[in-house]
Design an enzyme around this catalytic site. Structure first.
Site, PDB file in Angstrom:
ATOM      1  N   LYS A  80      12.347   1.042   9.858  1.00 20.52           N
ATOM      2  CA  LYS A  80      12.748   1.149  11.275  1.00 20.52           C
ATOM      3  C   LYS A  80      11.523   1.142  12.183  1.00 20.52           C
ATOM      4  O   LYS A  80      11.644   1.334  13.390  1.00 20.52           O
ATOM      5  CB  LYS A  80      13.531   2.444  11.494  1.00 20.52           C
ATOM      6  CG  LYS A  80      14.761   2.594  10.650  1.00 20.52           C
ATOM      7  CD  LYS A  80      15.378   3.978  10.893  1.00 20.52           C
ATOM      8  CE  LYS A  80      16.179   4.442   9.701  1.00 20.52           C
ATOM      9  NZ  LYS A  80      16.387   5.894   9.727  1.00 20.52           N
ATOM     10  N   ARG A 101       1.156   4.560  -2.136  1.00 22.49           N
ATOM     11  CA  ARG A 101       0.777   3.157  -2.373  1.00 22.49           C
ATOM     12  C   ARG A 101       1.229   2.355  -1.166  1.00 22.49           C
ATOM     13  O   ARG A 101       2.355   2.519  -0.703  1.00 22.49           O
ATOM     14  CB  ARG A 101       1.424   2.617  -3.643  1.00 22.49           C
ATOM     15  CG  ARG A 101       1.232   1.102  -3.766  1.00 22.49           C
ATOM     16  CD  ARG A 101       1.623   0.588  -5.120  1.00 22.49           C
ATOM     17  NE  ARG A 101       0.694   1.032  -6.140  1.00 22.49           N
ATOM     18  CZ  ARG A 101       0.731   0.606  -7.402  1.00 22.49           C
ATOM     19  NH1 ARG A 101       1.638  -0.271  -7.782  1.00 22.49           N
ATOM     20  NH2 ARG A 101      -0.137   1.056  -8.283  1.00 22.49           N
ATOM     21  N   HIS A 129      -7.933   1.483  -6.243  1.00 25.49           N
ATOM     22  CA  HIS A 129      -6.859   2.120  -7.015  1.00 25.49           C
ATOM     23  C   HIS A 129      -7.527   3.230  -7.828  1.00 25.49           C
ATOM     24  O   HIS A 129      -7.665   3.145  -9.044  1.00 25.49           O
ATOM     25  CB  HIS A 129      -6.202   1.077  -7.916  1.00 25.49           C
ATOM     26  CG  HIS A 129      -4.894   1.502  -8.530  1.00 25.49           C
ATOM     27  ND1 HIS A 129      -4.451   2.812  -8.568  1.00 25.49           N
ATOM     28  CD2 HIS A 129      -3.931   0.761  -9.143  1.00 25.49           C
ATOM     29  CE1 HIS A 129      -3.287   2.850  -9.182  1.00 25.49           C
ATOM     30  NE2 HIS A 129      -2.937   1.627  -9.538  1.00 25.49           N
TER      31      HIS A 129
END
Ligand code: CP
Length: 307
Positions: A80, A101, A129
């Protein structure tokens, strides 16, 4: 309060303690079953994941805590138009720690600036990562008994592969590390990794495109998939996706004590016939990911190690 956004957020001494804790967890799992009773982990995944999200959730459950979260941007209010900054303000009211993530590089960093709980970067775009790196370090240390004096081959998509960028960043802090960077010309490591990380730290490395020729000198071969989701056009992806396929024939060229790692998921780059080779360590690596994430959650929540 601490976050983990980049593998360099922890000193090598802190990483050593964290890997020691993960090692103790591996061998004494029941001892840790209640250390996070009453604590909640939120997993905020704006991109697909199997290992990272579920190993985080398994880690918190193993520690006696609870988990909540979303597995795709579409199922959250991001769909939204809600910003990462607003989302993390809300999540800070619901959880004690979160793993995020996001496809945009730097999104977990932005989240950390608006958060009142520790934020863990669970992968941001093609950037970093760090918890995969902790997993990789634990795997290498467990299999080889050390994190120094190793020749590490990194093969595949070295341009978009965030696991590769994080691992290089972390390993340059250990002595005697050599890299053999194996990729097609178009998928070489980004310039900033070459200049700001490898050259700056006076690391010995070479860039090659022939995997067979590199095999005999490697102590670790870190295979990666070509990152389809980061390509701008499908034609390039199709041309490059099968640049390297590790099979039984290629394994004959490797040392007896060379180990193959892969962050997974695998596509075609490791033939399934290699899975039975005792040097294939990628499924063990995924298991180590649970132990190291347990250790990380305990560390960031400042939970005491049980006696
Ligand atoms: N290694 C890794 O990040 O795997 P997932 O994308 O399945 O989390």
């Amino acid at each position: 309060m601490r976050h983990l956004l980049n593998p360099l957020d922890f000193s090598t001494e802190e990483i050593s303690h964290l890997l020691d804790l993960a090692n103790d967890i591996e061998h004494n799992l029941p001892k840790y079953a209640h250390v996070c009773d009453g604590k909640k982990l939120a997993t905020l995944f704006y991109e697909p994941s199997t290992r990272t999200r579920l190993s985080f959730e398994a880690a918190m459950l193993n520690l006696g805590g609870s988990v909540l979260g979303f597995a795709s941007a579409d199922s959250s209010s991001a769909a939204k138009g809600e910003s990462v900054a607003d989302t993390i303000r809300i999540i800070s009211c619901y959880a004690d720690i979160c793993a995020m993530r996001h496809p945009k590089e730097g999104a977990p960093l932005v989240a950390s600036q608006f958060s009142s709980i520790p934020v863990i970067n669970a992968g941001d775009g093609g950037h970093q990562h760090p918890t995969q790196t902790l997993t990789d370090l634990l795997t290498i240390r467990s299999l080889k008994g050390r994190l120094d004096n190793l020749t590490i081959g990194l093969c595949g998509d070295l341009k978009f592969g965030r696991t590769v960028h994080s691992l290089i960043n972390a390993l340059v802090r250990y002595t005697g590390i050599r890299f053999v960077l194996i990729s097609p010309q178009e998928l070489k490591v980004p310039d900033y990794i070459r200049t700001d990380v490898l050259d700056k730290n006076h690391i010995e490395y070479k860039e090659v495109d022939n995997l067979d020729a590199a095999m005999p000198e490697l102590d670790i071969l870190y295979m990666t998939r070509v990152q389809k989701e980061r390509f701008f056009n499908e034609e390039d992806y199709i041309r490059l996706k099968d640049s390297y396929i590790l099979d039984k024939q290629k394994m004959k060229l490797a040392k007896e004590d060379m180990y193959i790692l892969h962050p997974l998921p695998r596509v075609n780059e490791i033939s399934v016939e290699v899975d039975k080779d005792p040097r294939a360590a990628y499924f063990r690596q995924a298991q180590y990911g649970v132990y190291v994430r347990m250790a990380l959650i305990m560390t960031l929540l400042e939970v005491e190690k049980p006696c």
